[in-house]
Design a protein around this motif. Sequence first.
Motif, mmCIF file in Angstrom:
data_model
loop_
_atom_site.group_PDB
_atom_site.id
_atom_site.type_symbol
_atom_site.label_atom_id
_atom_site.label_comp_id
_atom_site.label_asym_id
_atom_site.label_seq_id
_atom_site.Cartn_x
_atom_site.Cartn_y
_atom_site.Cartn_z
ATOM 1 N N GLU A 13 9.665 62.855 50.143
ATOM 2 C CA GLU A 13 9.784 62.165 50.886
ATOM 3 C C GLU A 13 9.996 62.147 52.032
ATOM 4 N N LEU A 14 10.059 60.694 53.794
ATOM 5 C CA LEU A 14 10.638 61.271 54.028
ATOM 6 C C LEU A 14 12.052 60.462 54.202
ATOM 7 N N SER A 15 13.070 61.231 54.850
ATOM 8 C CA SER A 15 14.394 60.092 54.750
ATOM 9 C C SER A 15 14.943 61.182 55.886
ATOM 10 N N GLY A 16 15.766 60.048 56.388
ATOM 11 C CA GLY A 16 16.800 59.897 57.271
ATOM 12 C C GLY A 16 15.857 60.242 58.669
ATOM 13 N N GLU A 17 15.882 60.425 60.458
ATOM 14 C CA GLU A 17 15.858 60.476 60.722
ATOM 15 C C GLU A 17 14.337 60.018 61.094
ATOM 16 N N ASP A 18 13.223 60.810 60.281
ATOM 17 C CA ASP A 18 11.754 60.710 59.889
ATOM 18 C C ASP A 18 11.656 59.597 59.949
ATOM 19 N N LEU A 19 12.942 59.177 58.014
ATOM 20 C CA LEU A 19 11.800 57.728 57.691
ATOM 21 C C LEU A 19 12.010 56.830 58.790
ATOM 22 N N LYS A 20 13.374 56.491 59.100
ATOM 23 C CA LYS A 20 14.095 55.723 60.927
ATOM 24 C C LYS A 20 12.586 55.741 61.445
ATOM 25 N N ALA A 21 12.043 56.813 61.650
ATOM 26 C CA ALA A 21 10.999 57.068 62.698
ATOM 27 C C ALA A 21 9.871 56.353 62.209
ATOM 28 N N VAL A 22 9.430 56.574 61.517
ATOM 29 C CA VAL A 22 8.637 55.820 61.300
ATOM 30 C C VAL A 22 8.801 54.817 61.125
ATOM 31 N N ASN A 23 9.345 54.118 59.993
ATOM 32 C CA ASN A 23 9.791 52.805 59.877
ATOM 33 C C ASN A 23 9.740 51.733 61.133
ATOM 34 N N ILE A 25 8.123 52.835 64.199
ATOM 35 C CA ILE A 25 6.819 52.722 64.606
ATOM 36 C C ILE A 25 6.185 51.614 63.896
ATOM 37 N N LEU A 26 5.857 51.287 62.456
ATOM 38 C CA LEU A 26 5.222 50.011 61.526
ATOM 39 C C LEU A 26 5.889 48.965 61.881
ATOM 40 N N ASP A 27 7.328 48.996 62.139
ATOM 41 C CA ASP A 27 8.174 47.492 62.587
ATOM 42 C C ASP A 27 7.236 46.692 64.314
ATOM 43 N N SER A 28 7.164 47.963 64.830
ATOM 44 C CA SER A 28 6.386 47.640 66.232
ATOM 45 C C SER A 28 5.369 47.481 66.492
ATOM 46 N N LYS A 29 4.536 47.335 64.780
ATOM 47 C CA LYS A 29 3.050 46.944 65.562
ATOM 48 C C LYS A 29 3.221 45.402 65.101
ATOM 49 N N ALA A 61 6.482 63.359 63.140
ATOM 50 C CA ALA A 61 5.705 63.069 64.626
ATOM 51 C C ALA A 61 4.890 63.116 64.537
ATOM 52 N N LEU A 62 3.741 62.989 64.097
ATOM 53 C CA LEU A 62 2.306 63.000 64.259
ATOM 54 C C LEU A 62 2.158 61.446 63.682
ATOM 55 N N ILE A 63 2.608 61.019 62.141
ATOM 56 C CA ILE A 63 1.941 59.614 61.863
ATOM 57 C C ILE A 63 2.738 58.406 63.114
ATOM 58 N N CYS A 64 3.791 59.311 63.540
ATOM 59 C CA CYS A 64 4.466 58.543 64.720
ATOM 60 C C CYS A 64 3.411 58.114 66.479
ATOM 61 N N LYS A 65 2.839 59.538 66.269
ATOM 62 C CA LYS A 65 1.733 59.306 67.542
ATOM 63 C C LYS A 65 0.317 59.177 67.140
ATOM 64 N N ASN A 66 0.098 59.371 65.913
ATOM 65 C CA ASN A 66 -1.093 58.576 65.642
ATOM 66 C C ASN A 66 -1.264 56.945 65.574
ATOM 67 N N SER A 67 0.219 56.515 64.986
ATOM 68 C CA SER A 67 0.464 55.276 64.772
ATOM 69 C C SER A 67 0.387 54.237 66.068
ATOM 70 N N HIS A 128 -1.446 57.149 55.281
ATOM 71 C CA HIS A 128 -1.321 57.130 56.894
ATOM 72 C C HIS A 128 -3.210 58.514 56.850
ATOM 73 N N TYR A 129 -3.191 59.412 56.291
ATOM 74 C CA TYR A 129 -3.956 60.288 55.902
ATOM 75 C C TYR A 129 -5.112 58.787 55.454
ATOM 76 N N LYS A 130 -4.971 58.312 54.236
ATOM 77 C CA LYS A 130 -6.429 58.133 53.608
ATOM 78 C C LYS A 130 -6.646 56.899 54.596
ATOM 79 N N GLU A 131 -5.179 55.629 55.426
ATOM 80 C CA GLU A 131 -5.599 55.115 56.556
ATOM 81 C C GLU A 131 -6.558 55.824 57.479
ATOM 82 N N ALA A 132 -6.760 56.362 58.076
ATOM 83 C CA ALA A 132 -7.082 57.606 59.029
ATOM 84 C C ALA A 132 -8.989 57.285 58.755
ATOM 85 N N GLU A 133 -8.352 58.296 57.740
ATOM 86 C CA GLU A 133 -9.924 58.091 57.067
ATOM 87 C C GLU A 133 -10.867 56.993 56.670
ATOM 88 N N LEU A 134 -10.520 56.076 55.897
ATOM 89 C CA LEU A 134 -11.176 54.965 56.136
ATOM 90 C C LEU A 134 -11.562 54.239 57.146
#
Length: 154
Positions: A13-23, A25-29, A61-67, A128-134
Amino acid sequence: MLILFTSKVFARELSGEDLKAVNKILDSKLYVSDYKTPEEKLAYLNKIEKSLASSISPEAALICKNSLIMAKESAKIPEVDLSSLSFEMPKKKEKVDENAKKLALDIFESYKTFAAANEDLSSHFWFHYKEAELQTLPYLSKTQKSSRYSCLRL
């Protein structure tokens, strides 16, 4: 056996700085809707983008960039006053927005390419892969939809 399969698929699972960054971005949306104009929304999203840690993994970084790309595209669209809309059935099939189609297909392709080149990806990535696919679904022909998503009733 099913427990072994699911635990192996999502072992990391994502953890540390990776999880903080993704969260972040999701909060900013969610918080971007607090701003009224597209310019204010874009400025807010740019500020969030600049505040991300540079030490995050390529996966995060990919998840954040695409989001962020999707959030910025959504922010460019001005809010619509629903009271002035008529809710009649359209007479013709609406023309496909080529920019939206290209964006959705490009984002999904970036996830596919990353998944092919990397192993042991997190459940965040696969979500996020499945979200992008849909998100590509509206741009596929009926035969592509039925072959790709045979489990879905369209």
